[in-house]
Design an enzyme around this catalytic site. Structure first.
Site, PDB file in Angstrom:
ATOM      1  CG  HIS A   1       3.746  -3.419  -8.362  1.00  0.00           C
ATOM      2  ND1 HIS A   1       4.970  -3.150  -7.789  1.00  0.00           N
ATOM      3  CD2 HIS A   1       2.820  -3.289  -7.364  1.00  0.00           C
ATOM      4  CE1 HIS A   1       4.807  -2.874  -6.506  1.00  0.00           C
ATOM      5  NE2 HIS A   1       3.512  -2.947  -6.220  1.00  0.00           N
TER       6      HIS A   1
ATOM      7  CB  SER B   1       4.613  -2.840  -2.983  1.00  0.00           C
ATOM      8  OG  SER B   1       4.412  -1.575  -3.539  1.00  0.00           O
ATOM      9  CD1 TRP B   2       3.489   0.152   3.535  1.00  0.00           C
ATOM     10  CD2 TRP B   2       5.143   1.509   2.917  1.00  0.00           C
ATOM     11  NE1 TRP B   2       3.824   0.914   4.621  1.00  0.00           N
ATOM     12  CE2 TRP B   2       4.847   1.758   4.266  1.00  0.00           C
ATOM     13  CE3 TRP B   2       6.157   2.243   2.296  1.00  0.00           C
ATOM     14  CZ2 TRP B   2       5.518   2.709   5.022  1.00  0.00           C
ATOM     15  CZ3 TRP B   2       6.837   3.199   3.052  1.00  0.00           C
ATOM     16  CH2 TRP B   2       6.522   3.421   4.396  1.00  0.00           C
TER      17      TRP B   2
ATOM     18  N   GLY C   1       0.836  -1.194   0.000  1.00  0.00           N
ATOM     19  CA  GLY C   1       0.000   0.000   0.000  1.00  0.00           C
ATOM     20  C   GLY C   1       0.870   1.243   0.000  1.00  0.00           C
TER      21      GLY C   1
END
Length: 324
Positions: free
Chosen positions: A298, A110-111, A43
């Protein structure tokens, strides 16, 4: 997804109560006597996806996951108060101590990859290994790659970027875009709020997958409004605050985790997180293996990403257990 590990339920769940009044949902699954692994969702704001456990052999791993501040089942929902990287890192350590775990593997995308690296740098003695997908280092150039007018998304999807930045009269920059959206998220007019939340979420979804199913229209029709809300609000909040990270902090401190084994999986055509970031991280981290997946962007739903993650967790467990 059919070729990943079987999906399972959790055997325990509860809430972690923080000193500043948050209640963070967490759950455990797999083998309670297996290798502890903490799954860190992305996120910021994405919460736990239903299939996140399918990257792990549940005979080998004790899988732990929690929903970060403001996300999913955690309370208060969507709150930005106290929602910072430093507090999230403290939450991670509080959860580790609550569950009586001395060392664990950190797994993040990702985050979540950012948090895994920051947590390892903060307390390397608690980390057995690190598995990352879609590296985001939180630098100015990483923010610009995702949102800036010269970034990957703006250059490859100009028609979508024009919709995303419509009605922003100032010269475009990450800060101007985030300020514009934060004002709309806080609008007293619910129709303005909702339209802005959807535009942000659609931008994220448009970039997350290289290939879209035929006939894909409004992404928000496939996801609950709660997910659209917390992902848009929290992403904007963190990006506006430069992710609460000093510039180049991860690469400047990579020596602290140089001895920890790691795997980096990154889609060749990732438009949200720069492939160059994964390459630079790998070069600076001698114990890491880098797998750039061709024909993928992604998302874990794209060709080869999920399978590489399964291979990475299998290889990590074999190394840690001394088996083949």
């Amino acid at each position: 997804m059919k070729r990943l590990y079987p999906d399972i339920g959790s055997y325990a769940s509860g809430y972690l109560h923080t000193a500043d009044g948050c209640e963070l949902y967490y759950e455990q699954s797999g083998n309670p006597d297996g290798i502890p692994v903490l799954y860190l969702h992305g996120g910021p704001g994405a919460g736990l996806a239903p299939n996140y456990k399918r990257f792990f052999d549940t005979n080998r791993y004790h899988i732990i996951a929690f929903e970060q501040r403001g996300c999913g089942r955690s309370k208060p929902f969507g709150s930005l108060a106290g929602n910072s990287t430093a507090n999230t890192l403290e939450d991670i350590d509080t959860l580790r101590r609550k569950l009586g775990i001395e060392q664990w593997v950190l797994f993040g995308g990702s985050w979540g990859a950012t948090l895994a690296l920051l947590s390892a740098i903060r307390q390397p003695q608690t980390v057995l290994g690190i598995i990352l997908r879609g590296v985001f280092l939180g630098r100015e150039e990483d923010r610009n790659w995702y949102l800036g007018p010269e970034g990957g998304g703006a250059q490859l999807y100009p028609e979508h970027y024009e919709i995303f930045t419509n009605n922003i009269s100032s010269s475009l920059s990450v800060d101007i875009i985030c300020q514009h959206y934060q004002q709309q998220f806080d609008s007293a007019d619910e129709s303005i709020q909702l339209a802005a939340l959807k535009r942000w979420y659609i931008w994220e979804e448009r970039l997350s997958r290289l290939y879209l199913p035929p006939g894909t229209g409004d992404f928000t029709t496939h996801y609950p409004l709660s997910l659209v809300t917390c992902l848009a609000k929290l992403e904007c909040h963190y990006l506006l605050n430069r992710c609460f990270i000093e510039e180049n902090y991860i690469l400047d401190n990579i020596d602290k985790i140089a001895h920890i084994p790691g795997a980096i999986i990154h889609g060749r055509y990732d438009i949200i997180c720069k492939t160059q970031a994964a390459w630079l991280l790998h070069k600076a981290w001698p114990q890491s293996d880098l797998h750039i997946v061709s024909g993928a962007g992604h998302s874990t739903s794209e060709g080869g990403i999920g399978l590489k993650l399964c291979s990475a967790t299998r290889d990590m467990s074999r190394m840690l257990q001394g088996t083949t």
